[in-house]
Design an enzyme around this catalytic site. Structure first.
Site, PDB file in Angstrom:
ATOM      1  N   HIS A 100     -31.947  42.154   6.526  1.00 54.57           N
ATOM      2  CA  HIS A 100     -31.385  42.336   7.860  1.00 54.57           C
ATOM      3  C   HIS A 100     -30.129  42.932   6.862  1.00 54.57           C
ATOM      4  O   HIS A 100     -29.297  42.317   5.887  1.00 54.57           O
ATOM      5  CB  HIS A 100     -30.444  41.483   8.541  1.00 54.57           C
ATOM      6  CG  HIS A 100     -30.276  40.692   9.544  1.00 54.57           C
ATOM      7  ND1 HIS A 100     -30.671  41.949  10.644  1.00 54.57           N
ATOM      8  CD2 HIS A 100     -28.760  40.755  10.193  1.00 54.57           C
ATOM      9  CE1 HIS A 100     -29.530  41.849  11.960  1.00 54.57           C
ATOM     10  NE2 HIS A 100     -29.003  41.404  11.639  1.00 54.57           N
TER      11      HIS A 100
ATOM     12  N   ARG B 174     -26.320  35.377   3.905  1.00 58.53           N
ATOM     13  CA  ARG B 174     -26.795  34.835   5.376  1.00 58.53           C
ATOM     14  C   ARG B 174     -27.425  33.217   4.738  1.00 58.53           C
ATOM     15  O   ARG B 174     -27.577  33.166   4.488  1.00 58.53           O
ATOM     16  CB  ARG B 174     -27.093  34.785   5.867  1.00 58.53           C
ATOM     17  CG  ARG B 174     -26.594  34.707   7.807  1.00 58.53           C
ATOM     18  CD  ARG B 174     -26.526  35.267   9.180  1.00 58.53           C
ATOM     19  NE  ARG B 174     -27.604  35.962   9.751  1.00 58.53           N
ATOM     20  CZ  ARG B 174     -27.852  36.716  10.578  1.00 58.53           C
ATOM     21  NH1 ARG B 174     -26.400  37.123  11.869  1.00 58.53           N
ATOM     22  NH2 ARG B 174     -28.890  36.914  10.682  1.00 58.53           N
TER      23      ARG B 174
ATOM     24  N   LYS C 131     -33.765  37.264  21.514  1.00 59.79           N
ATOM     25  CA  LYS C 131     -32.714  35.907  21.543  1.00 59.79           C
ATOM     26  C   LYS C 131     -31.428  36.474  22.279  1.00 59.79           C
ATOM     27  O   LYS C 131     -31.249  37.151  22.906  1.00 59.79           O
ATOM     28  CB  LYS C 131     -31.965  36.196  19.834  1.00 59.79           C
ATOM     29  CG  LYS C 131     -31.588  37.412  19.683  1.00 59.79           C
ATOM     30  CD  LYS C 131     -30.965  36.913  18.060  1.00 59.79           C
ATOM     31  CE  LYS C 131     -30.055  38.427  17.465  1.00 59.79           C
ATOM     32  NZ  LYS C 131     -29.870  38.596  16.217  1.00 59.79           N
TER      33      LYS C 131
ATOM     34  N   ARG D 191     -36.689  46.666  14.253  1.00 63.76           N
ATOM     35  CA  ARG D 191     -36.966  45.563  15.058  1.00 63.76           C
ATOM     36  C   ARG D 191     -35.230  45.037  15.326  1.00 63.76           C
ATOM     37  O   ARG D 191     -33.912  44.456  14.915  1.00 63.76           O
ATOM     38  CB  ARG D 191     -36.156  44.314  13.713  1.00 63.76           C
ATOM     39  CG  ARG D 191     -36.447  42.529  13.887  1.00 63.76           C
ATOM     40  CD  ARG D 191     -36.691  42.255  12.397  1.00 63.76           C
ATOM     41  NE  ARG D 191     -35.438  41.573  12.744  1.00 63.76           N
ATOM     42  CZ  ARG D 191     -34.906  42.680  10.937  1.00 63.76           C
ATOM     43  NH1 ARG D 191     -35.871  42.079   9.936  1.00 63.76           N
ATOM     44  NH2 ARG D 191     -33.484  42.500  10.278  1.00 63.76           N
TER      45      ARG D 191
ATOM     46  N   CYS E 252      -7.940  33.845  35.162  1.00 70.52           N
ATOM     47  CA  CYS E 252      -7.692  32.260  34.779  1.00 70.52           C
ATOM     48  C   CYS E 252      -9.332  31.714  34.528  1.00 70.52           C
ATOM     49  O   CYS E 252     -10.428  32.866  34.189  1.00 70.52           O
ATOM     50  CB  CYS E 252      -7.447  32.628  36.548  1.00 70.52           C
ATOM     51  SG  CYS E 252      -5.785  32.488  37.083  1.00 70.52           S
ATOM     52  N   MET E 253      -9.876  30.986  34.489  1.00 70.10           N
ATOM     53  CA  MET E 253     -11.169  30.509  34.503  1.00 70.10           C
ATOM     54  C   MET E 253     -12.096  31.190  35.898  1.00 70.10           C
ATOM     55  O   MET E 253     -13.014  31.151  34.636  1.00 70.10           O
ATOM     56  CB  MET E 253     -10.484  29.001  34.766  1.00 70.10           C
ATOM     57  CG  MET E 253     -12.851  28.143  34.460  1.00 70.10           C
ATOM     58  SD  MET E 253     -12.484  26.632  34.259  1.00 70.10           S
ATOM     59  CE  MET E 253     -11.572  25.729  33.413  1.00 70.10           C
ATOM     60  N   ASP E 254     -11.513  30.913  36.968  1.00 70.33           N
ATOM     61  CA  ASP E 254     -12.460  32.168  38.348  1.00 70.33           C
ATOM     62  C   ASP E 254     -12.191  32.773  39.252  1.00 70.33           C
ATOM     63  O   ASP E 254     -12.665  33.519  39.857  1.00 70.33           O
ATOM     64  CB  ASP E 254     -12.750  30.537  39.103  1.00 70.33           C
ATOM     65  CG  ASP E 254     -12.964  28.662  38.179  1.00 70.33           C
ATOM     66  OD1 ASP E 254     -14.081  28.797  37.213  1.00 70.33           O
ATOM     67  OD2 ASP E 254     -12.151  28.050  38.534  1.00 70.33           O
TER      68      ASP E 254
ATOM     69  N   TYR F  47      -1.084  32.959  35.974  1.00 64.98           N
ATOM     70  CA  TYR F  47      -0.748  31.739  34.747  1.00 64.98           C
ATOM     71  C   TYR F  47       0.590  32.935  33.637  1.00 64.98           C
ATOM     72  O   TYR F  47      -0.093  33.288  33.437  1.00 64.98           O
ATOM     73  CB  TYR F  47      -1.445  31.446  34.108  1.00 64.98           C
ATOM     74  CG  TYR F  47      -2.334  30.268  34.692  1.00 64.98           C
ATOM     75  CD1 TYR F  47      -1.302  29.144  35.200  1.00 64.98           C
ATOM     76  CD2 TYR F  47      -4.041  30.006  34.873  1.00 64.98           C
ATOM     77  CE1 TYR F  47      -2.301  27.896  36.047  1.00 64.98           C
ATOM     78  CE2 TYR F  47      -4.068  29.444  35.874  1.00 64.98           C
ATOM     79  CZ  TYR F  47      -4.076  28.027  35.878  1.00 64.98           C
ATOM     80  OH  TYR F  47      -4.571  27.623  36.503  1.00 64.98           O
TER      81      TYR F  47
HETATM   82  C1  LIG Z   1     -30.158  39.944  15.887  1.00 68.79           C
HETATM   83  C2  LIG Z   1     -30.499  40.363  14.978  1.00 68.79           C
HETATM   84  C3  LIG Z   1     -32.021  41.784  15.094  1.00 68.79           C
HETATM   85  C4  LIG Z   1     -30.945  42.419  16.386  1.00 68.79           C
HETATM   86  O1  LIG Z   1     -30.036  43.067  16.190  1.00 68.79           O
HETATM   87  P1  LIG Z   1     -29.124  43.826  17.212  1.00 68.79           P
HETATM   88  O2  LIG Z   1     -27.734  45.136  16.067  1.00 68.79           O
HETATM   89  O3  LIG Z   1     -28.804  44.142  18.012  1.00 68.79           O
HETATM   90  O4  LIG Z   1     -30.236  45.415  16.769  1.00 68.79           O
HETATM   91  C5  LIG Z   1     -32.280  41.997  13.964  1.00 68.79           C
HETATM   92  N1  LIG Z   1     -33.085  41.335  12.800  1.00 68.79           N
HETATM   93  C6  LIG Z   1     -32.205  39.876  12.858  1.00 68.79           C
HETATM   94  C7  LIG Z   1     -32.649  39.360  11.568  1.00 68.79           C
HETATM   95  C8  LIG Z   1     -31.245  39.448  13.634  1.00 68.79           C
HETATM   96  O5  LIG Z   1     -30.734  38.147  13.321  1.00 68.79           O
END
Ligand SMILES: *Cc1c(COP(=O)(O)O)cnc(C)c1O
Length: 376
Positions: free
Chosen positions: A171, A137, A39, A231, A318-320, A271
């Protein structure tokens, strides 16, 4: 010729991601499947390149956050199963089915809506049931008084004619945190998850082909939670915080000094005048700022690697652009490369200074920063 290293760039070693994959895989039971989390553009490393490499290396599954991320991979030729971890509106069920994408489903209303759409289209949607075991969540809430209702709702969801339920997952909230209470919480989450599965199997006669819960933290620290699939995300990209595995960093954020100035003591920099030169100072300007992903919160708190030494960052970012003190690095000059983080400069020190975690710094590297695929 396109020169992607003229300003600020991110070197990505796909080979190091592959080595990390192999290192993680080597610690797993043979029959455990491996889902690579790609992701957020593979935590900034480039989702398609990473996904194609993982596919070739033998990974079993991929996960993304949303439909657009999944479709990008399919359009790029990725054939592995892809799980969308986030919610997708049911009106996009056609895309999910057409692109053969697996959808996480965390409540009966969503399951019902997906099933209705799938039936209308004459297809079936592959889903994984999401259980909320304590992350609070998304997911069917498996804790406390909600247990029985959630078991019932999961069984009902699994019986819907438009769905093919392939897996179930949860999770963890603190699987990557040390300490007794964190371990207790993680074990309680695991128990909630497996209790839900058991009840659904017993009361509903349902069997889940793929049960999974282990994110990076659990993959490293709770090997007994591997179930049918792990995962992990962040450890693929070489960040783990601890020393449990020999993982390689996969991104080096690089820039080049673009100007050098000499300042008298008392000169203030950038700044807000938050830095004052205490000595005759040779100051390098580097063309990287918060629009490239260098959090302004790090201002005056970090240093970067220049010619094998550390150059303190001075004044507000700064920004850049921002400034670095190269008084003690006489060999540094216009054109000299600077490593912001990666091989020589620790991403953890920067994350600490910004009050955040390595994940956020990787994801923050912005679109303006070209990715240069190059093993290191
Ligand atoms: C992002 C995510 C992961 C991976 O998490 P890590 O801490 O990077 O291993 C696994 N499962 C779910 C549901 C996630 O949102």
């Amino acid at each position: 010729m396109q020169d992607n290293t003229k300003r600020t760039w991110a070197e990505i070693s796909l080979n190091n991601i592959r080595l990390n994959y192999e290192t993680i895989r080597a610690g797993l039971p043979k029959e455990t499947r491996f889902l690579g989390v790609v992701k957020a553009d593979s935590y900034g490393h480039g989702a398609l390149r990473t996904a194609l490499m993982l596919q070739e290396a033998g990974a079993d599954y991929l996960a993304v956050a949303c439909l657009d991320e999944a479709v990008e991979l399919r359009r790029g030729g990725v054939q592995l199963p892809i799980l969308i971890l986030g919610q997708t509106p049911a009106r996009y069920t056609r895309d999910l089915i057409d692109w053969n994408i697996t959808q996480a489903t965390g409540c009966f209303a969503d399951a019902y809506a997906y099933s209705e759409e799938a039936l209308r289209l004459g297809g079936t949607l592959k889903i994984h049931i999401k259980v909320d075991s304590g992350m609070s969540r998304v997911g069917f809430l498996g804790t406390g008084d909600s247990f029985d209702q959630s078991v019932f709702d999961i069984i009902e969801s699994c019986s819907l004619p438009g769905l093919q339920v392939e897996g179930i997952f949860t999770h963890f909230a603190v699987s990557d945190c040390e300490g007794e209470s964190n371990e207790e919480y993680t074990r309680a989450q695991y128990k909630t998850f497996t209790d839900v599965i058991k009840a659904v199997e017993e009361r509903g006669g349902i069997h889940f082909q793929i049960r999974h819960c282990a994110n990076s933290g659990a993959t490293l620290s709770y090997k007994e939670f591997a179930l049918d699939m792990v995962r992990p995300g962040i450890i693929l990209y070489g960040c783990e915080g601890g020393t449990k595995l020999d993982l390689q960093p996969c991104m080096r954020l690089m820039t080049r000094i673009c100007a050098v100035k000499e300042y008298a003591p008392g000169t203030t920099v950038s700044y807000g005048r938050r830095f004052t030169a205490q000595r005759p100072t040779r100051m390098g300007v580097i063309p990287i700022g918060y629009a490239d992903g260098l959090h302004r919160a790090m201002s005056n708190k970090v240093s970067f690697a220049v010619a094998g030494k550390k150059a303190p960052q001075c004044g507000s970012i700064c920004m850049d652009m921002c400034m670095i003190d190269i008084t003690d690095i006489p060999e540094a000059d216009v054109g000299t490369e600077v490593e912001i983080f990666g091989r020589e400069n620790s991403i953890y020190e920067l994350a600490d200074a910004a009050g955040t975690i390595s994940y956020e710094l990787l994801c923050a590297v912005s679109k303006r920063v070209p990715r240069v695929y190059k093993d290191f």
